[in-house]
Scaffold this motif. Sequence first.
Motif, PDB file in Angstrom:
ATOM      1  N   ARG A   1      69.218  19.124  39.196  1.00 50.15           N
ATOM      2  CA  ARG A   1      68.612  19.430  40.510  1.00 50.15           C
ATOM      3  C   ARG A   1      69.305  20.625  41.154  1.00 50.15           C
ATOM      4  O   ARG A   1      68.661  21.487  41.746  1.00 50.15           O
ATOM      5  CB  ARG A   1      68.701  18.222  41.444  1.00 50.15           C
TER       6      ARG A   1
ATOM      7  N   GLY B   1      70.108   9.728  50.822  1.00 45.06           N
ATOM      8  CA  GLY B   1      69.065   8.809  51.271  1.00 45.06           C
ATOM      9  C   GLY B   1      69.052   8.653  52.782  1.00 45.06           C
ATOM     10  O   GLY B   1      68.785   7.565  53.297  1.00 45.06           O
TER      11      GLY B   1
ATOM     12  N   ILE C   1      69.612  15.325  52.439  1.00 44.30           N
ATOM     13  CA  ILE C   1      68.880  14.112  52.840  1.00 44.30           C
ATOM     14  C   ILE C   1      68.567  13.261  51.616  1.00 44.30           C
ATOM     15  O   ILE C   1      68.793  12.042  51.615  1.00 44.30           O
ATOM     16  CB  ILE C   1      67.591  14.485  53.609  1.00 44.30           C
ATOM     17  N   ASP C   2      68.069  13.883  50.549  1.00 45.25           N
ATOM     18  CA  ASP C   2      67.747  13.142  49.331  1.00 45.25           C
ATOM     19  C   ASP C   2      68.992  12.561  48.670  1.00 45.25           C
ATOM     20  O   ASP C   2      68.985  11.429  48.206  1.00 45.25           O
ATOM     21  CB  ASP C   2      67.019  14.039  48.325  1.00 45.25           C
ATOM     22  N   HIS C   3      70.057  13.349  48.598  1.00 45.18           N
ATOM     23  CA  HIS C   3      71.280  12.901  47.922  1.00 45.18           C
ATOM     24  C   HIS C   3      71.845  11.634  48.559  1.00 45.18           C
ATOM     25  O   HIS C   3      72.254  10.707  47.863  1.00 45.18           O
ATOM     26  CB  HIS C   3      72.335  14.014  47.930  1.00 45.18           C
TER      27      HIS C   3
ATOM     28  N   ALA D   1      65.158   7.889  53.427  1.00 41.89           N
ATOM     29  CA  ALA D   1      64.552   8.658  52.329  1.00 41.89           C
ATOM     30  C   ALA D   1      64.963   8.049  50.992  1.00 41.89           C
ATOM     31  O   ALA D   1      66.016   7.422  50.869  1.00 41.89           O
ATOM     32  CB  ALA D   1      64.994  10.118  52.393  1.00 41.89           C
ATOM     33  N   GLN D   2      64.124   8.254  49.999  1.00 41.14           N
ATOM     34  CA  GLN D   2      64.444   7.816  48.645  1.00 41.14           C
ATOM     35  C   GLN D   2      65.675   8.579  48.171  1.00 41.14           C
ATOM     36  O   GLN D   2      65.767   9.797  48.332  1.00 41.14           O
ATOM     37  CB  GLN D   2      63.258   8.104  47.725  1.00 41.14           C
ATOM     38  N   VAL D   3      66.645   7.867  47.590  1.00 39.81           N
ATOM     39  CA  VAL D   3      67.866   8.510  47.092  1.00 39.81           C
ATOM     40  C   VAL D   3      67.542   9.249  45.798  1.00 39.81           C
ATOM     41  O   VAL D   3      66.987   8.675  44.867  1.00 39.81           O
ATOM     42  CB  VAL D   3      68.987   7.471  46.841  1.00 39.81           C
ATOM     43  N   ARG D   4      67.869  10.528  45.814  1.00 44.44           N
ATOM     44  CA  ARG D   4      67.737  11.378  44.620  1.00 44.44           C
ATOM     45  C   ARG D   4      69.008  12.195  44.533  1.00 44.44           C
ATOM     46  O   ARG D   4      69.142  13.231  45.184  1.00 44.44           O
ATOM     47  CB  ARG D   4      66.519  12.296  44.747  1.00 44.44           C
TER      48      ARG D   4
ATOM     49  N   ALA E   1      67.066  19.353  52.660  1.00 35.92           N
ATOM     50  CA  ALA E   1      66.358  18.360  51.845  1.00 35.92           C
ATOM     51  C   ALA E   1      67.265  17.816  50.749  1.00 35.92           C
ATOM     52  O   ALA E   1      67.229  16.612  50.453  1.00 35.92           O
ATOM     53  CB  ALA E   1      65.096  18.971  51.246  1.00 35.92           C
ATOM     54  N   ALA E   2      68.069  18.672  50.151  1.00 35.60           N
ATOM     55  CA  ALA E   2      68.979  18.215  49.094  1.00 35.60           C
ATOM     56  C   ALA E   2      69.991  17.211  49.645  1.00 35.60           C
ATOM     57  O   ALA E   2      70.282  16.191  49.011  1.00 35.60           O
ATOM     58  CB  ALA E   2      69.699  19.411  48.462  1.00 35.60           C
TER      59      ALA E   2
END
Length: 144
Positions: A127, A114, A110-112, A118-121, A107-108
């Motif tokens: 985090r 995007g 995928i988010d990192h 996925a929304q970029v985080r 998940a980290a």
Amino acid sequence: MAGNYLIMFLAGIGIPLLAALNAALGRHIGSPAAAATVLFVVAFCVALITALVTGTEGFGKLASAPKHLFAAGLFVAFYVLSVTWIAPKIGVGNAIFLVLLGQMASAAVIDHFGLFGAQVRPLNLMRAGGLALMVLGLTLAQRA
């Protein structure tokens, strides 16, 4: 919005229940693969009924969907088969602990980046620290 969080919390509760129930079914019938097959038949029926109730227009768009997106089914099958076979050998708690570690890492990433829309985080220090605390908490809970 709060309802979405509740649904995901309940989905999280369901993952170890799924693992324990399907592992027990696999042991009872002597075939983890057959137990996984039964799980998928039940899941298919529930998903189909849900699609029929909520609208089937999405099925018409499947042919135009990027083919790599269908790999999600492979990951579900891998998860169900692996947890059905391995949870009875190492315990449901240990199996879910390892699944959670893998989920957090994946998940980290995928988010990192995007990935898959996925929304970029970005994985910043805050985090990363939170994830490290979660890993520490999971590790302590598993060793206790």
